[in-house]
Scaffold this active site. Structure first.
Site, short mmCIF file in Angstrom:
data_model
loop_
_atom_site.label_atom_id
_atom_site.label_comp_id
_atom_site.label_asym_id
_atom_site.label_seq_id
_atom_site.Cartn_x
_atom_site.Cartn_y
_atom_site.Cartn_z
N ARG A 107 32.02 73.24 36.40
CA ARG A 107 31.43 73.32 35.07
C ARG A 107 30.69 74.65 34.93
O ARG A 107 30.05 75.13 35.89
CB ARG A 107 30.45 72.16 34.93
N THR A 375 40.52 71.02 24.71
CA THR A 375 40.30 70.90 26.14
C THR A 375 41.68 70.51 26.60
O THR A 375 42.54 70.21 25.78
CB THR A 375 39.28 69.76 26.42
N THR A 393 38.32 73.24 30.22
CA THR A 393 38.12 73.53 28.80
C THR A 393 37.46 74.88 28.57
O THR A 393 36.83 75.44 29.47
CB THR A 393 37.23 72.43 28.17
N GLY A 467 39.22 65.98 24.00
CA GLY A 467 38.71 65.26 22.81
C GLY A 467 37.21 65.21 22.69
O GLY A 467 36.68 64.35 21.98
N GLY A 468 36.48 66.12 23.38
CA GLY A 468 35.02 66.10 23.27
C GLY A 468 34.50 64.72 23.67
O GLY A 468 34.99 64.13 24.64
O1 DON Z 1 32.71 69.21 28.27
C1 DON Z 1 32.90 68.61 27.24
O2 DON Z 1 32.78 67.41 27.14
C2 DON Z 1 33.36 69.34 26.02
N1 DON Z 1 32.93 70.71 26.03
C3 DON Z 1 34.80 69.25 26.00
C4 DON Z 1 35.27 69.83 24.74
C5 DON Z 1 36.39 69.13 24.32
O3 DON Z 1 36.93 68.24 24.91
C6 DON Z 1 36.82 69.55 23.09
N2 DON Z 1 37.98 68.83 22.94
N3 DON Z 1 38.87 68.45 23.39
#
Ligand code: DON
Length: 569
Positions: A107, A375, A393, A467-468
């Site tokens: 990360r 992502t 991501t 998907g955030g």
């Molecule tokens: O680490 C995370 O949860 C977000 N930055 C991930 C971003 C994300 O999945 C956007 N979409 N798919």
């Protein structure tokens, strides 16, 4: 049509047919293979080119981790929205040799110069201060040191070749690039990703990324020093200085990926492994499965109102805990009970089967900042039973939209995953709880949930999604579909998905407008759930293992592909 790639002196034919017994991620007409079976190894990823690279590595005796590394570098070329070297992620590895599974946490981190209030007056996530110190190259190298068998440079070279020689754009990517180009104010992005003659990209065009090829070549030759030091580091720090970003040479030199123990939980005799903080994924998934396990969902049926009510109430409770307690464990103490079976039982006992629980009853109203749906997740397994579940991501689609001048790659905007306005928690999009405030060198909370389910100690299901914040719910749906409802991999991936994130207090359901689910949706509404339709949720590139056969199911939603090595018998 064929593409060749070097492994020492060996020239390997990549583009032979899957039924010919080797590697292919798409048919001759360009349609991705969405399903495949193999006993020898498999990669399921969003990009057919990248999946083919990963499967080719398996075919040459590489481990699942070797294959994952090559797939990740190839995605950095062929899937610029999320594939990356300028971002970060989590790789869950089940080594398959009896040694324990590990999570490689790569990360991003806040730079040393970051401050708690640095975003109070800056909401523009396409600016340089939003860039976190990238972790991908160190993470992939750490994975290689632990579980690699082929030389590092062999794993990076296919990506170098794709960038240098070019790859063919499919319709989706051409359109996506055109949209990004039309709204980009970053000159370097337009120079690097624009079509040289200035016209819009169309399917079938070839994209060459020369600066990226040179950067990848430095990484192939020098490992992380080809990114965190020397020319690449100089280009990154120059970019930061020119754009008012904070990342220094010292930040790059100090970045380290971390080895962490996965979150382990049990569901109906299966063992579920997920990533620990700074991802919220493993703990939140464990809570939801733990709550679901208290009910006889199978008897109720997958599309009954009772099952969906319980799933939504599980999401609501787990996401409230996520927002209140989770952050970088180097900086905050995560309550130990959160992933325990007893706590799940307690939470299940608070569910009223006849009524939705108003989210406000679980805590003060909070709407967290919107997260973009970009992502990417890929799953890999090899013939020795090593499995890799990797999600990484740039945060938003194409990250910050900033390409490092002269280095050809996109930078993340992951700093936006911190709680940006300390103490300000409201329904308009701010969450200011302390656990995830910005601090120098802190990792921002993530929702990425690369997951491996074990049956009798062996990989049974390998899955994950972009998907955030919806990621964890997508993985919850896919996992329940298989473990509780006995769906095939294809059915589990294709089924509509549900999302509730505590706040806003509403349910997004992919099938809400589908007549097949109309009655169930109406009943949920009668229980007090606000249900809205959502077009799409996630991209769960999944492998299921059945009787020693690997069954790959690529998600249709983003046009993903399966590439297998060996026979399909
Ligand atoms: O680490 C995370 O949860 C977000 N930055 C991930 C971003 C994300 O999945 C956007 N979409 N798919």
């Amino acid at each position: 049509m064929k593409r060749c790639c070097r492994f020492g002196s060996l020239l390997v034919l990549v583009w032979c047919s899957f039924h010919g017994g080797h590697v292919a991620a798409q048919s001759r007409d360009g349609t991705p293979h969405r399903d495949a079976e193999s006993r020898d190894g498999m990669v399921v990823a969003v990009s057919p080119d990248a999946a083919a690279v990963g499967a080719e590595i398996l075919g040459h005796g590489g481990t699942a981790v070797d294959s994952a590394i090559a797939t990740a570098f190839a995605l950095a070329v062929t899937h610029p929205a999320a594939g990356n070297i300028g971002g970060g992620g989590f790789m869950l590895v089940h080594p398959g040799d009896g040694s324990p599974a590990v999570v490689i946490d790569y990360r991003e981190k806040a730079p040393l110069a970051a401050t708690r209030t640095m975003f109070v007056d800056n909401n523009d996530a396409r600016t340089h201060p939003y860039v976190g110190v990238p972790g991908t190259v160190r993470g992939l190298k750490l994975a290689h040191e632990l579980y690699g068998s082929l030389p590092w440079s062999d794993l990076v070279e296919p990506a170098v070749a794709l960038a240098r020689n070019g790859f063919t754009l499919h319709e989706g990517l051409a359109g996506d690039l055109n949209r990004q180009l039309s709204r980009s104010s970053n000159d370097e992005f337009r120079r690097v990703y624009g079509k040289p003659d200035g016209t819009p990209w169309v399917a079938g065009d070839r994209m060459v990324l020369s600066d990226l090829a040179a950067t990848l070549q430095r990484i192939a030759e020098n490992g992380p020093a080809g990114f965190y030091a020397g020319e690449t580091a100089e280009l990154i720090t120059a970019e930061m200085q020119a754009g008012g970003g904070l990342i220094s040479a010292e930040d790059l030199l100090r970045y380290r990926a971390r080895i962490r123990a996965p979150i382990r939980s049990r569901f109906r005799g299966y063992e579920v492994l997920g990533p620990p903080p700074p991802s919220s994924g493993g703990i939140t998934l464990a809570q939801m499965l733990g709550i679901a396990a208290q009910f006889d969902l199978r008897r109720w049926g997958r599309w009954s109102v009772q099952t969906n009510h319980v799933m939504i109430e599980a999401m609501r409770r787990a996401y409230a805990n996520r927002a209140m307690y989770l952050g970088d464990p180097d900086f905050v103490t995560i309550p130990r009970h959160l992933a325990s079976g007893d706590f799940a039982k307690y939470m299940a006992g608070t569910i009223d089967l006849d009524r939705a629980t108003p989210s406000a009853r679980l805590g003060p109203p909070v709407t967290e900042p919107a997260e973009s749906p970009q992502t990417t997740h890929f799953s890999v397994i090899d013939r020795d039973g090593m499995a890799v579940s990797n999600t990484y991501t740039l945060e938003a689609s194409y990250g910050s939209g900033i390409v490092v001048r002269g280095a050809g790659f996109l930078l993340n905007n992951e700093m936006g995953d911190f709680n940006r306005r300390p103490g300000v928690t409201n329904t308009q999009g701010s969450i200011g709880t302390a656990a995830n405030e910005v601090r120098p060198e802190k990792r921002m909370l993530s929702s990425m949930t690369p997951t491996i389910v074990l049956k009798d100690g062996k990989p049974y299901l390998v899955t994950g999604s972009p998907g955030g914040r919806t990621i964890i719910n997508t993985v919850f749906c896919v996992t329940l579909n298989v473990l509780e409802f006995g769906m095939t991999a294809r059915q589990a991936v294709d089924a509509p998905r549900t999302d509730h994130e505590w706040f806003p207090d509403r349910v997004r359901f992919m099938g809400a407008d589908d007549p097949e689910h109309a009655e169930m949706v109406e009943q949920l509404q009668r229980l007090g759930h606000a249900v809205v339709d959502t077009n799409s949720q996630g991209d769960a590139n999944t492998i299921l293992v059945s009787d020693g056969r690997f069954i790959g199911a690529a998600d249709y939603r983003f046009g993903a592909a399966v590439a297998a090595t060996g026979s399909d018998q």
